[in-house]
Design an enzyme around this catalytic site. Structure first.
Site, mmCIF file in Angstrom:
data_model
loop_
_atom_site.group_PDB
_atom_site.id
_atom_site.type_symbol
_atom_site.label_atom_id
_atom_site.label_comp_id
_atom_site.label_asym_id
_atom_site.label_seq_id
_atom_site.Cartn_x
_atom_site.Cartn_y
_atom_site.Cartn_z
ATOM 1 N N LYS A 179 -45.966 64.557 60.779
ATOM 2 C CA LYS A 179 -45.332 63.241 60.505
ATOM 3 C C LYS A 179 -44.462 62.943 60.952
ATOM 4 C CE LYS A 179 -48.503 61.835 57.154
ATOM 5 N NZ LYS A 179 -49.475 60.085 57.904
ATOM 6 N N GLU A 193 -54.758 51.479 61.010
ATOM 7 C CA GLU A 193 -55.153 51.882 59.201
ATOM 8 C C GLU A 193 -55.003 51.172 58.479
ATOM 9 O OE1 GLU A 193 -52.789 55.732 59.885
ATOM 10 O OE2 GLU A 193 -51.954 55.207 57.054
ATOM 11 N N ASP A 229 -59.694 52.144 58.413
ATOM 12 C CA ASP A 229 -60.237 53.188 57.631
ATOM 13 C C ASP A 229 -61.908 52.295 56.584
ATOM 14 O OD1 ASP A 229 -58.191 55.551 55.498
ATOM 15 O OD2 ASP A 229 -60.562 54.417 54.557
HETATM 16 MG MG MG Z 1 -51.710 57.570 59.899
#
Ligand code: MG
Length: 382
Positions: free
Chosen positions: A176, A261, A284
């Site tokens: 991240k 997503e 997703d």
């Molecule tokens: Mg992601």
């Protein structure tokens, strides 16, 4: 009596699960202090059960599944799963106008595929087209931010986790960035990637996820640094709906751009694919429309030679639904394997998710291929 006439949806139940985390973890948009999800259980008139999962908070999903969709689906044939998808989509739009409740539709759709596979005696991936698939290559997601006293402590925390993942057999890791949430700036984001690269060596594949922390200009600046660190893909650099921004970022960089997503349905992906605004599509299954819609998105992506690597975040139901879809695809994909703290996923998954190194087994039993332990559900049920 034929299967078509005989089988009916008897009951649809929303199962909200929640647990508090021992230690919060963060990413560019904030902090997780709990994990929660809403499972969907559908029971037919002859007692066949199917499970699905809705992405996101319990609030909204529980009510829409139980109060809105359950009554209008009762009595319908679960084998008509694609027709029921269209029915839910159209009813959802008519009722809510400004949005269509895609997470609820996704959870119901997955449960219907589970039932369909059980009735027809095949794992879902075989119903969707493929012969036999044993396992899918996985990459480790995690490496979230922690509340630490210094940036060095944070780096060392993330490096430790990355090394643990490598030791556990993963050779692809996703990190991240977007440390602005902790008051740091771009320099620290870049340093984090460099430090992890130094620690894990050149043979481990690294991907980076900004969760839309940047504007296009900043994303291009940081993307050039990610190229130098040989990062495999740059995920959600900017606002998920900024089509023109994605085209600008992609045109300026050589690193593949991944996103999706936060998008839902084939309609949400249409322009991103046809205008080649991304290199990797990541819907997703529990948010973008379930197995029915994500298979369509995968086929659309293949038309444009864009990779399809779904986002996965949730309980073992989300994991096995994704495994089943990926196993059905003629082109290779990857399984996103969440390693961040989630006691619900760990407890439920212990006997259901079989990983050997960086490969995860595709369940071979009918439907999703797993049996849910209702005792664990009872433990976390809200
Ligand atoms: Mg992601």
């Amino acid at each position: 009596m034929s299967l078509r006439e005989g089988c009916k949806i008897e009951r649809i139940e929303a199962i909200p699960l929640r647990c508090k985390l021992a230690e919060p973890f963060g990413y560019s948009q904030g902090w997780y202090e709990k994990r929660e999800t809403t499972l969907v259980k559908i029971v037919t008139n002859d007692g066949i059960q199917g499970y699905g999962e809705c992405f996101g908070p319990i609030a909204g999903n529980r009510e829409i599944v139980e109060d809105f969709f359950a009554p209008i689906l009762k009595g319908k044939n679960p084998l008509d799963v694609e027709e029921l998808w269209e029915f839910m989509y159209n009813k959802g739009r008519a009722a809510f106008q400004s949005f269509i409740p895609m997470t609820a539709i996704s959870g119901i759709d997955i449960a219907l595929w589970d039932i369909k596979g059980k009735i027809l005696g095949m794992p879902i991936y075989r119903l969707l087209g493929n012969g036999h698939r044993d396992e899918i290559k996985a990459y480790a997601t995690g490496h979230y931010f922690k509340k630490t006293n210094s940036i060095e402590e944070l780096f060392s925390h993330i490096i430790t986790e990355a090394l643990e993942n490598v030791k556990a057999g993963f050779d692809m890791l996703k990190l991240k960035i977007g440390l602005g949430v902790l008051g740091f700036d771009l320099e620290e984001d870049i340093k984090l990637i460099q430090r992890v690269r130094e620690a894990v060596g050149g043979k481990v594949t690294l991907m980076v996820d900004a969760n839309y922390a940047y504007d296009p200009h900043t994303a291009i600046l940081i993307g050039k640094e990610l190229e130098k660190a040989k990062v495999f893909w740059f995920e959600e650099p900017i606002d998920p709906t900024d089509l023109e921004g994605y085209k600008e970022v992609k045109a300026a960089l050589n690193i593949p751009i991944a996103a999706g997503e936060c998008l839902a349905t084939r309609y949400g992906f249409r322009d991103f694919l046809s205008q080649r605004a991304i290199d990797i599509a990541q819907p997703d299954l529990c948010a973008a429309g379930g197995i029915t819609e994500c298979r369509k998105i995968a086929d659309m992506a293949s038309t444009y030679n864009i990779k399809f690597i779904p986002h996965v975040w949730g309980s073992p139901i989300a994991i096995v639904a994704s495994l089943q879809l990926i196993a059905s695809l003629p082109r290779a994909s990857l399984l996103e394997f969440d390693r961040s703290d989630n006691p619900i996923r760990e407890e439920m998954g212990k006997s259901l998710i079989v990983r050997e190194g960086s490969y995860v087994k595709v369940p071979q039993n009918p439907g999703l291929g797993i049996n849910i332990d209702e005792n664990i559900i009872r433990k976390y049920r809200q």
